[in-house]
Design a protein around this motif. Structure first.
Motif, mmCIF file in Angstrom:
data_model
loop_
_atom_site.group_PDB
_atom_site.id
_atom_site.type_symbol
_atom_site.label_atom_id
_atom_site.label_comp_id
_atom_site.label_asym_id
_atom_site.label_seq_id
_atom_site.Cartn_x
_atom_site.Cartn_y
_atom_site.Cartn_z
ATOM 1 N N MET A 31 0.836 -1.199 0.000
ATOM 2 C CA MET A 31 0.000 0.000 0.000
ATOM 3 C C MET A 31 0.865 1.240 0.000
ATOM 4 S SD MET A 31 -2.996 1.063 2.711
ATOM 5 C CE MET A 31 -4.012 2.502 2.398
ATOM 6 N N GLU A 32 0.499 2.239 -0.803
ATOM 7 C CA GLU A 32 1.268 3.473 -0.893
ATOM 8 C C GLU A 32 0.785 4.491 0.147
ATOM 9 O OE1 GLU A 32 0.964 4.935 -4.827
ATOM 10 O OE2 GLU A 32 2.180 3.341 -5.714
ATOM 11 N N ILE A 33 1.653 5.462 0.416
ATOM 12 C CA ILE A 33 1.286 6.531 1.340
ATOM 13 C C ILE A 33 0.146 7.348 0.749
ATOM 14 C CG2 ILE A 33 2.077 8.702 2.364
ATOM 15 C CD1 ILE A 33 4.808 7.477 2.706
ATOM 16 N N ASP A 34 -0.890 7.592 1.566
ATOM 17 C CA ASP A 34 -1.997 8.456 1.171
ATOM 18 C C ASP A 34 -1.637 9.876 1.611
ATOM 19 O OD1 ASP A 34 -4.461 9.990 1.296
ATOM 20 O OD2 ASP A 34 -5.533 8.097 1.049
ATOM 21 N N THR A 35 -1.282 10.697 0.642
ATOM 22 C CA THR A 35 -0.780 12.035 0.990
ATOM 23 C C THR A 35 -1.857 12.909 1.630
ATOM 24 O OG1 THR A 35 -1.230 12.767 -1.279
ATOM 25 C CG2 THR A 35 1.013 11.997 -0.782
ATOM 26 N N GLY A 36 -3.111 12.746 1.208
ATOM 27 C CA GLY A 36 -4.179 13.544 1.799
ATOM 28 C C GLY A 36 -4.402 13.208 3.258
ATOM 29 N N ASN A 37 -4.522 11.915 3.562
ATOM 30 C CA ASN A 37 -4.691 11.498 4.954
ATOM 31 C C ASN A 37 -3.488 11.892 5.812
ATOM 32 O OD1 ASN A 37 -7.162 10.347 4.361
ATOM 33 N ND2 ASN A 37 -6.363 8.251 4.211
ATOM 34 N N THR A 38 -2.312 11.731 5.235
ATOM 35 C CA THR A 38 -1.091 12.060 5.972
ATOM 36 C C THR A 38 -1.024 13.547 6.284
ATOM 37 O OG1 THR A 38 0.097 10.207 4.957
ATOM 38 C CG2 THR A 38 1.419 11.970 5.925
ATOM 39 N N ALA A 39 -1.352 14.370 5.302
ATOM 40 C CA ALA A 39 -1.330 15.822 5.524
ATOM 41 C C ALA A 39 -2.327 16.226 6.606
ATOM 42 C CB ALA A 39 -1.636 16.561 4.222
ATOM 43 N N TRP A 40 -3.534 15.638 6.559
ATOM 44 C CA TRP A 40 -4.544 15.969 7.562
ATOM 45 C C TRP A 40 -4.089 15.567 8.961
ATOM 46 C CZ3 TRP A 40 -7.926 18.635 9.789
ATOM 47 C CH2 TRP A 40 -8.806 18.120 10.745
ATOM 48 N N LEU A 41 -3.460 14.395 9.082
ATOM 49 C CA LEU A 41 -3.042 13.959 10.407
ATOM 50 C C LEU A 41 -1.845 14.753 10.920
ATOM 51 C CD1 LEU A 41 -4.139 11.938 12.420
ATOM 52 C CD2 LEU A 41 -2.301 10.381 11.775
ATOM 53 N N LEU A 42 -0.969 15.192 10.025
ATOM 54 C CA LEU A 42 0.129 16.064 10.448
ATOM 55 C C LEU A 42 -0.408 17.378 11.014
ATOM 56 C CD1 LEU A 42 2.684 15.495 7.536
ATOM 57 C CD2 LEU A 42 3.073 14.957 9.958
ATOM 58 N N VAL A 43 -1.394 17.952 10.347
ATOM 59 C CA VAL A 43 -2.014 19.179 10.840
ATOM 60 C C VAL A 43 -2.713 18.920 12.176
ATOM 61 C CG1 VAL A 43 -3.837 20.876 10.397
ATOM 62 C CG2 VAL A 43 -2.279 20.214 8.558
ATOM 63 N N SER A 44 -3.442 17.809 12.257
ATOM 64 C CA SER A 44 -4.133 17.463 13.496
ATOM 65 C C SER A 44 -3.154 17.268 14.644
ATOM 66 C CB SER A 44 -4.968 16.198 13.294
ATOM 67 O OG SER A 44 -5.999 16.406 12.358
ATOM 68 N N THR A 45 -2.015 16.663 14.357
ATOM 69 C CA THR A 45 -0.999 16.457 15.388
ATOM 70 C C THR A 45 -0.505 17.784 15.938
ATOM 71 O OG1 THR A 45 -0.295 14.395 14.341
ATOM 72 C CG2 THR A 45 1.273 15.441 15.838
ATOM 73 N N ALA A 46 -0.250 18.732 15.057
ATOM 74 C CA ALA A 46 0.191 20.057 15.500
ATOM 75 C C ALA A 46 -0.897 20.758 16.311
ATOM 76 C CB ALA A 46 0.578 20.912 14.293
ATOM 77 N N LEU A 47 -2.162 20.590 15.904
ATOM 78 C CA LEU A 47 -3.277 21.189 16.640
ATOM 79 C C LEU A 47 -3.368 20.621 18.060
ATOM 80 C CD1 LEU A 47 -6.064 21.228 13.890
ATOM 81 C CD2 LEU A 47 -4.953 23.217 14.924
ATOM 82 N N VAL A 48 -3.192 19.311 18.190
ATOM 83 C CA VAL A 48 -3.277 18.696 19.512
ATOM 84 C C VAL A 48 -2.103 19.117 20.385
ATOM 85 C CG1 VAL A 48 -3.479 16.526 20.793
ATOM 86 C CG2 VAL A 48 -4.563 16.750 18.566
ATOM 87 N N LEU A 49 -0.920 19.250 19.810
ATOM 88 C CA LEU A 49 0.207 19.742 20.591
ATOM 89 C C LEU A 49 -0.068 21.152 21.120
ATOM 90 C CD1 LEU A 49 3.073 19.615 21.710
ATOM 91 C CD2 LEU A 49 3.899 20.412 19.481
ATOM 92 N N LEU A 50 -0.676 22.003 20.295
ATOM 93 C CA LEU A 50 -0.989 23.377 20.717
ATOM 94 C C LEU A 50 -1.909 23.402 21.929
ATOM 95 C CD1 LEU A 50 -0.796 26.441 20.054
ATOM 96 C CD2 LEU A 50 -2.830 26.137 18.634
ATOM 97 N N MET A 51 -2.705 22.357 22.112
ATOM 98 C CA MET A 51 -3.633 22.332 23.234
ATOM 99 C C MET A 51 -2.923 22.367 24.584
ATOM 100 S SD MET A 51 -6.293 19.498 21.723
ATOM 101 C CE MET A 51 -7.187 19.310 23.272
ATOM 102 N N THR A 52 -1.741 21.788 24.701
ATOM 103 C CA THR A 52 -1.072 21.770 26.000
ATOM 104 C C THR A 52 -0.554 23.149 26.399
ATOM 105 O OG1 THR A 52 -0.527 19.423 25.773
ATOM 106 C CG2 THR A 52 0.732 20.676 27.381
ATOM 107 N N PRO A 53 0.110 23.928 25.523
ATOM 108 C CA PRO A 53 0.377 25.325 25.883
ATOM 109 C C PRO A 53 -0.908 26.121 26.141
ATOM 110 C CG PRO A 53 1.770 24.662 24.062
ATOM 111 C CD PRO A 53 0.792 23.553 24.267
ATOM 112 N N GLY A 54 -1.978 25.812 25.393
ATOM 113 C CA GLY A 54 -3.259 26.456 25.667
ATOM 114 C C GLY A 54 -3.753 26.118 27.060
#
Length: 452
Positions: A1-24
């Motif tokens: 199976m190949e990397i799904d760039t759309g799913n990967t991009a969305w999860l990278l953004v989501s990961t950064a959003l969740v990290l921001l929650m702790t300083p928040g």
């Protein structure tokens, strides 16, 4: 199976959003705290980022998501000393590189530990906190994540549902917070002396950052960009909005005036409650959930005065109670019409009590396990290296005692800290008064409400 760039991009953004929650969260808790303990409060959140990131990489992820076992995953499957960069190193059928999923779940582990700190303000040794954070993450969070999401006891065997962390995050952290509050005891002077939020704008800013990051927390948990992602996203928004309204209505009726601290706390209560249910219920049910969670949590924060436990920033009243409401809501309003993961409809949407029973059992297991381990771990720390600062240090201010710095240095002279204020001329015409013994430092106007 190949990397799904759309799913990967969305999860990278989501990961950064969740990290921001702790300083928040650090800003939210810091604003709610007294000024002389603000930095210690924020340090507990920021130290969680440093400590839990490393533990998760080396063994936390494999404990939580390794295959097999009701309580623990395969300890060798994803050990952090291995390298996962090959084309076959993808997570399931999502087309997402394994390292992206590891990073996404890492942020959940970080904020779950940080959530506990809100109950412990003004009286906890920083060294004791670090030892507890490492021990609790290892003994509780990692295995609970496996039980809920890794195919273990709660999600795999019992069949309880938790989309993004009602049991694994909020009930888990809330139960541990209650246990530590009982170990540490009450703050000096509580509840006779008022402990008002010292900076209400920071409370609102922190709540806003949490709300923003929570879309990655909830919608990101689908891992792919599809219809369930959209459902989780809209449910997160409307439930949070309704909870904000529910909380301030209670304030308005009970106290005569709505407050910004109340609105901020209501939003957090809604975010907590919708977390486990966001992909299993309809938007209409989400609005009702938010209204109930906001109102009930607004009332629940007063339980500490009735029962005498000093939960400083209401982790129990918001996260524990809100998490329970959200988990049970699945059993009442969960429907197969929006998710194939719902095997039988909830009690109030044409089904029976089967799903409700599973939800209650899963939440109860996490409650008992987290409370018991946290209480035992807290006692061991207290009897060895010590968990609570001295009464004198608590009165003078934990920031100076534990970190040798303060949040607001308005001294007119230059120095190692506060020099920027002095060079800018702030406070140069009239020095700020020195705090008297037991009094707080000069601070911004405060609210009359305490919530969290």
């Amino acid at each position: 199976m190949e990397i799904d760039t759309g799913n990967t991009a969305w999860l990278l953004v989501s990961t950064a959003l969740v990290l921001l929650m702790t300083p928040g969260l650090a800003l939210f808790y810091g604003g709610l705290n007294r000024s002389k303990g603000m930095l210690n409060m924020m340090m507990m959140s920021f130290s969680s980022i440093g400590l839990i990131s490393i533990l998760w990489l080396f063994y936390g992820f494999t404990v939580a998501f390794g295959e097999g076992g009701k309580l623990w995953g395969d300890l060798g499957q994803y050990l952090g000393t291995k390298t996962f960069v090959g084309e076959s190193d993808l997570w399931g059928e999502t087309g997402i590189p394994l390292y992206v999923f590891i990073a996404f779940q890492m942020m959940f582990a970080i904020i779950t530990v940080a959530l506990i700190s809100g109950a412990l303000s003004d009286r906890t040794k920083f060294a004791g906190w670090l030892v507890f954070a490492a021990g609790w993450a290892t003994l509780v969070y990692f295995p609970v994540a496996h039980m809920v999401w890794g195919g273990g006891l709660i999600g795999g065997n019992i069949g309880a549902l938790d989309f993004a962390g009602g049991t694994a995050v909020h009930i888990n952290a809330g139960a541990a917070a209650l246990a530590l509050v009982l170990v540490l005891g009450k703050r000096v002077g509580w509840p006779r002396e008022s402990a008002k939020p010292h900076n209400v704008p920071l409370v609102a800013l922190g709540a806003g950052l949490l709300w923003f990051g929570w879309f990655g927390f909830n919608a990101g948990s689908e891992l792919t960009a599809d219809g369930v992602t959209a459902l989780a996203f809209i449910n997160t928004q409307v439930a949070t909005a309704a909870a904000l309204l529910g909380w301030i209505v209670v304030e308005w009726v009970r106290d005569g005036k709505p407050t910004l601290v109340g609105a901020s706390s209501g939003a957090v209560a809604g975010l907590v409650a919708i977390t486990p249910a966001c992909a299993f219920i309809t938007p209409a049910a989400s609005v009702l959930l938010g209204l109930v969670a906001g109102a009930v949590c607004a009332l629940a924060v007063g339980l500490k005065y009735r029962f005498g436990y000093d939960d400083s920033l209401d982790v129990v009243g918001v996260h524990f109670v809100g998490g329970w409401i959200g988990c049970l809501w699945i059993g009442l309003f969960g429907t197969a019409s929006v998710s194939s993961l719902v095997a039988s409809d909830g009690l109030l949407v044409g089904g029976d009590a089967t799903l409700l029973g599973k939800q209650a059992l899963g939440a109860l297991i996490v409650t008992v396990y987290s409370f018991a381990v946290a209480y035992g771990l807290g006692l061991v720390i207290d009897k060895t290296i010590g968990f609570r600062i001295s009464a004198e240090a608590e009165v003078d201010g934990i920031d100076v005692a534990e970190h040798a710095e303060s949040a607001y240095d308005l001294s007119p002279t230059t120095g190692s800290s506060g020099g920027a204020f002095a060079m800018a001329g702030i406070g140069a015409t009239k020095p700020a008064p020195e705090p008297t013994d037991g009094a707080e430092e000069p601070a911004a106007p405060v609210s009359e409400k305490v919530a969290g």
